[in-house]
Structure formats: C-alpha cells, structure tokens
Write a protein that holds these residues in place. Structure first.
Motif, PDB file in Angstrom:
ATOM      1  N   GLU A  72      -3.253  -1.659  10.859  1.00  0.00           N
ATOM      2  CA  GLU A  72      -4.155  -0.934  11.756  1.00  0.00           C
ATOM      3  C   GLU A  72      -4.251   0.550  11.412  1.00  0.00           C
ATOM      4  OE1 GLU A  72      -3.140  -1.587  15.827  1.00  0.00           O
ATOM      5  OE2 GLU A  72      -2.909  -3.770  15.576  1.00  0.00           O
ATOM      6  N   ARG A  73      -3.491   0.981  10.403  1.00  0.00           N
ATOM      7  CA  ARG A  73      -3.519   2.383  10.019  1.00  0.00           C
ATOM      8  C   ARG A  73      -4.629   2.660   9.024  1.00  0.00           C
ATOM      9  NH1 ARG A  73       2.920   3.829   9.197  1.00  0.00           N
ATOM     10  NH2 ARG A  73       3.531   3.582  11.389  1.00  0.00           N
ATOM     11  N   ILE A  74      -5.002   3.911   8.925  1.00  0.00           N
ATOM     12  CA  ILE A  74      -6.086   4.335   8.035  1.00  0.00           C
ATOM     13  C   ILE A  74      -5.487   4.758   6.700  1.00  0.00           C
ATOM     14  CG2 ILE A  74      -8.011   5.940   7.747  1.00  0.00           C
ATOM     15  CD1 ILE A  74      -7.821   6.315  10.868  1.00  0.00           C
ATOM     16  N   PRO A  75      -5.849   4.101   5.593  1.00  0.00           N
ATOM     17  CA  PRO A  75      -5.278   4.482   4.293  1.00  0.00           C
ATOM     18  C   PRO A  75      -5.854   5.805   3.787  1.00  0.00           C
ATOM     19  CG  PRO A  75      -6.888   2.723   4.037  1.00  0.00           C
ATOM     20  CD  PRO A  75      -6.715   2.918   5.510  1.00  0.00           C
ATOM     21  N   MET A  84      -0.214   5.935   3.501  1.00  0.00           N
ATOM     22  CA  MET A  84      -0.557   6.237   2.111  1.00  0.00           C
ATOM     23  C   MET A  84      -1.108   4.986   1.438  1.00  0.00           C
ATOM     24  SD  MET A  84       2.590   8.743   0.946  1.00  0.00           S
ATOM     25  CE  MET A  84       1.847   9.079  -0.658  1.00  0.00           C
ATOM     26  N   SER A  85      -2.235   5.138   0.760  1.00  0.00           N
ATOM     27  CA  SER A  85      -2.858   3.980   0.108  1.00  0.00           C
ATOM     28  C   SER A  85      -2.214   3.665  -1.233  1.00  0.00           C
ATOM     29  CB  SER A  85      -4.357   4.233  -0.092  1.00  0.00           C
ATOM     30  OG  SER A  85      -4.570   5.367  -0.916  1.00  0.00           O
ATOM     31  N   GLU A  86      -1.433   4.606  -1.760  1.00  0.00           N
ATOM     32  CA  GLU A  86      -0.704   4.384  -2.999  1.00  0.00           C
ATOM     33  C   GLU A  86       0.786   4.576  -2.749  1.00  0.00           C
ATOM     34  OE1 GLU A  86      -2.344   7.034  -5.893  1.00  0.00           O
ATOM     35  OE2 GLU A  86      -4.088   5.746  -6.273  1.00  0.00           O
ATOM     36  N   PRO A  87       1.640   3.917  -3.521  1.00  0.00           N
ATOM     37  CA  PRO A  87       3.090   4.061  -3.321  1.00  0.00           C
ATOM     38  C   PRO A  87       3.528   5.524  -3.426  1.00  0.00           C
ATOM     39  CG  PRO A  87       2.615   2.240  -4.802  1.00  0.00           C
ATOM     40  CD  PRO A  87       1.312   2.962  -4.596  1.00  0.00           C
ATOM     41  N   LEU A  88       4.530   5.873  -2.647  1.00  0.00           N
ATOM     42  CA  LEU A  88       5.068   7.221  -2.674  1.00  0.00           C
ATOM     43  C   LEU A  88       5.603   7.533  -4.067  1.00  0.00           C
ATOM     44  CD1 LEU A  88       5.865   9.732  -0.928  1.00  0.00           C
ATOM     45  CD2 LEU A  88       8.058   8.591  -0.538  1.00  0.00           C
ATOM     46  N   ASP A  89       5.228   8.680  -4.605  1.00  0.00           N
ATOM     47  CA  ASP A  89       5.688   9.106  -5.921  1.00  0.00           C
ATOM     48  C   ASP A  89       7.079   9.728  -5.763  1.00  0.00           C
ATOM     49  OD1 ASP A  89       6.192  10.325  -8.366  1.00  0.00           O
ATOM     50  OD2 ASP A  89       4.114  10.947  -8.663  1.00  0.00           O
ATOM     51  N   MET A  90       8.122   8.907  -5.932  1.00  0.00           N
ATOM     52  CA  MET A  90       9.477   9.388  -5.724  1.00  0.00           C
ATOM     53  C   MET A  90       9.872  10.450  -6.746  1.00  0.00           C
ATOM     54  SD  MET A  90      10.591   8.107  -2.979  1.00  0.00           S
ATOM     55  CE  MET A  90      12.306   8.613  -3.130  1.00  0.00           C
ATOM     56  N   ILE A 106      -6.750  13.028   4.208  1.00  0.00           N
ATOM     57  CA  ILE A 106      -6.011  13.334   5.432  1.00  0.00           C
ATOM     58  C   ILE A 106      -6.810  14.289   6.303  1.00  0.00           C
ATOM     59  CG2 ILE A 106      -3.895  14.323   6.387  1.00  0.00           C
ATOM     60  CD1 ILE A 106      -2.461  13.526   3.829  1.00  0.00           C
ATOM     61  N   ASP A 107      -7.359  15.313   5.697  1.00  0.00           N
ATOM     62  CA  ASP A 107      -8.167  16.294   6.429  1.00  0.00           C
ATOM     63  C   ASP A 107      -9.322  15.618   7.153  1.00  0.00           C
ATOM     64  OD1 ASP A 107      -9.209  18.792   7.266  1.00  0.00           O
ATOM     65  OD2 ASP A 107     -10.432  18.945   5.452  1.00  0.00           O
ATOM     66  N   ARG A 108     -10.032  14.759   6.449  1.00  0.00           N
ATOM     67  CA  ARG A 108     -11.196  14.080   7.035  1.00  0.00           C
ATOM     68  C   ARG A 108     -10.778  13.180   8.194  1.00  0.00           C
ATOM     69  NH1 ARG A 108     -12.238  11.172   2.960  1.00  0.00           N
ATOM     70  NH2 ARG A 108     -11.215   9.299   3.782  1.00  0.00           N
ATOM     71  N   GLU A 109      -9.721  12.413   8.009  1.00  0.00           N
ATOM     72  CA  GLU A 109      -9.334  11.450   9.038  1.00  0.00           C
ATOM     73  C   GLU A 109      -8.709  12.131  10.260  1.00  0.00           C
ATOM     74  OE1 GLU A 109     -10.383   8.540   9.004  1.00  0.00           O
ATOM     75  OE2 GLU A 109     -11.091   8.547   6.927  1.00  0.00           O
ATOM     76  N   ILE A 110      -7.977  13.215  10.059  1.00  0.00           N
ATOM     77  CA  ILE A 110      -7.445  13.944  11.214  1.00  0.00           C
ATOM     78  C   ILE A 110      -8.579  14.599  11.988  1.00  0.00           C
ATOM     79  CG2 ILE A 110      -6.042  15.928  11.922  1.00  0.00           C
ATOM     80  CD1 ILE A 110      -4.029  15.193   9.814  1.00  0.00           C
ATOM     81  N   ILE A 120       5.867   9.104   7.083  1.00  0.00           N
ATOM     82  CA  ILE A 120       4.727   8.469   6.414  1.00  0.00           C
ATOM     83  C   ILE A 120       4.483   9.042   5.022  1.00  0.00           C
ATOM     84  CG2 ILE A 120       2.213   8.148   6.530  1.00  0.00           C
ATOM     85  CD1 ILE A 120       2.548   8.111   9.608  1.00  0.00           C
ATOM     86  N   PHE A 121       4.745  10.346   4.853  1.00  0.00           N
ATOM     87  CA  PHE A 121       4.325  11.008   3.623  1.00  0.00           C
ATOM     88  C   PHE A 121       5.472  11.478   2.731  1.00  0.00           C
ATOM     89  CE2 PHE A 121       0.650  11.496   6.478  1.00  0.00           C
ATOM     90  CZ  PHE A 121      -0.329  10.918   5.679  1.00  0.00           C
TER      91      PHE A 121
END
Length: 327
Positions: free
Chosen positions: A19-22, A242-248, A29-33, A154-155
């Motif tokens: 249900e989250r927005i990717p 995040m729509s892509e895996p976190l870049d560890m 992020i700016d647009r969705e917030i 989340i980030f």
C-alpha cells in the motif's frame, strides 16, 4: 507484552508495503510528500510539526504554510543548543511560528504516568515530552501534528545499527539497552526475541528485526504519546517505500539516507547537510545525580555511575510502572 490482566498493550501497525508509494529519487519523494500535504490541507486548516535540527523534520517543514506552528524540544542544560539553532533557521526560512518545549524532571513526573496508563506498559523517554508538546499544540489550535519519525527506517538511517555485518551475539548485545542481570534481583532471559531472527549458528537477520521489532516499538511511542493527548498526527514518510534495494555501500561509507539527504539539499541548498540528529531528550542531565531505584525488584549494588542517561531512564520508568500497578 501485556503486563496486567484486562489491560492490552496497544501496538503500532505499519502500513503494508503493497500500500506504500514506491520512490526512486529525491525528486520522487518531493513530489509524493507534496501530494500528501495537498490532501492534508484539504482537510485541516492548522497543521503543526515536531521540528528538530535534523533532516527528516526539516524537509517536512518546507511543505507547511507560512504561520504554521513548529515545536522544538529544549533543556536548561543547554546540551541541544546546536540543534535548536538549526531549527530556528528552518522556521525563519518558511516563516513558521516557533515554540520551544523545555523538558524537565517535573515533566517526567507529571506526564509519564499519563502515557504509561494509556499504553499500560513502560514507555520510551520521548513519550512524556511528545505528550507535553501535543497538549501545547492543542492549546495553540493545531488540528494535526506532522512528524518525520519513519524516515530512518524506510530510507536507510540508523546506520550505526544496520552498517555492521552483525553476528547473532553481537547484535543481541548491542540491541539490549540494559542487561537485566545488571539491575534486577530476579532477571529473566530475553533471548527468545532474538532467536526468532536467527538465520544460522552465528548469524541473524537484523534487517528483518529492525522492520518488525524496532519499527513497531519506535513508531508506537508516537502513537501512544499523541493518542494519550488526543492529538491526531501524521508521518508522510510512512506512506513511502524505496523502489530499489537500499545501497548498503553508500550507507556504510558515510551516506545514510542518501535520498532524504538529496531532498534536504533541494530544500536547503544554503545549508550543510546534517548527520543523524536524534530527537533531543535530556535524560543525561536530568538523571545525572539520580541514586537509583529503591524497590525490592532491583539490585542494591547497581553501578549507577556506569549507566547512561537512557539506561537510568529505563530504571526510573520501570520503577514508576511497578508503583502504578500497585495502585
């Protein structure tokens, strides 16, 4: 954990990932917030914010209407002055009404029983001060409070917790804030919680632990404190994923929350990007000279001089909760 028959501990339920927005970029992020704030302002006229000097709440402050109320925690000890000065800059830029909420031992004594009774469990040290800010916001006519609490989870924040390649024993020791054997006369082993996430003889799925244990506990503190004050609140980050895996690699090399850092650079190009600044809670100063608990459940030889302010808070809060159960 329910500590008393007939009283159920309230738990926070995270928004399901489906249900989250990717989002992929800082611009996403700016647009969705912004979309979320547009929807909120269609329902509420007076929206406030818990504002620290860090990135998460600073970013959200940029979406508020001029004249909105912002609340920053302070302490007479002066230990959070640098945080306060940054918050002042955010308020000046967006023309927000800035309020300072000083946190004292009297506040802990007055408000901790309220938030404990609402949860019917021991509470985090931020809950009493969030409650104080919430009742002040209600007096100021605020209808909804904004928080940025979910951003770390989340980030890719909490980099000191998620960056190491933890062993099972290492993570369990790191996450056990206060060893029960050090302070209790009859300690109970807590390893069962960690065992749920064991993946091998010496390994643990600590990221799943963070999602399922840390996230619920952390967000639950806000749910409880605002709930006790009957003040609605909203976290715009909680609706994102995040729509892509976190870049560890980036997280482990000094760039935690890189997408949120990018958003901060967009909103505050004139300011240096701050590193992680947790919500100020002046427990070090307030509990500096506290002699320790007196109840029989606690050891008489606790090395108080070795404990941090947060560990002393846990002891103090546990004793207050036990006292409350007897009333």
């Amino acid at each position: 954990m329910d500590f008393c028959e007939g009283f159920q501990h309230k738990n926070y339920a995270p928004i399901p990932d489906e249900e989250r927005i990717p989002v992929k970029t800082s611009e996403d992020i700016d647009r969705e917030i912004q979309r979320q704030f547009d929807a909120l302002y269609a329902k509420y006229d007076n929206i406030g914010i818990l504002l620290s000097g860090g990135m998460d709440s600073a970013n959200l402050a940029a979406y508020l209407k001029p004249g909105s109320h912002a609340y920053t925690f302070t302490s007479a000890s002066g230990e959070f002055d640098a945080d306060i000065e940054r918050a002042k800059k955010y308020c000046a830029k967006w023309k927000l009404q800035h309020h300072f909420i000083e946190v004292t031992m009297d506040d802990f004594k007055q408000f901790t029983p309220i938030v404990m009774r609402y949860k019917y469990a021991p509470v985090h040290s931020i809950e009493a001060q969030i409650y104080k800010a919430a009742i002040q916001a209600k007096a100021d006519g605020v209808q909804l409070m904004i928080v940025g609490e979910s951003s770390d989870l989340i980030f890719g924040g909490m980099d000191k917790l998620i960056s190491p390649e933890w062993t099972f024993d290492g993570f369990a020791k790191r996450y056990t804030f206060l060893d029960p054997k050090l302070v209790l006369t009859n300690p109970v082993d807590q390893s069962e919680l960690y065992e749920r996430y064991r993946t091998g003889e010496t390994t643990i799925d600590f990221m799943r632990f963070m999602d399922e244990v840390f996230a619920v506990e952390s967000s639950g503190s806000y749910l409880n404190a605002f709930g006790a004050a009957w003040m609605p609140y909203y976290d715009p980050y909680a609706s994102l994923v995040m729509s892509e895996p976190l870049d560890m690699h980036r997280v482990r090399n000094g760039e935690p929350k890189y997408l949120v850092r990018g958003l901060y650079a967009m909103k505050y190009p004139e300011l240096e990007i701050p590193f992680k600044i947790p919500m100020p809670r002046p427990v070090d100063a307030i509990f500096k000279d506290w002699e320790g608990p007196k109840r029989a459940e606690f050891r008489k030889d606790i090395p108080m001089e070795q404990l941090t302010g947060n560990q002393k808070w846990q002891l103090w809060c546990a004793e207050q909760f036990l006292n409350m159960l007897e009333k």
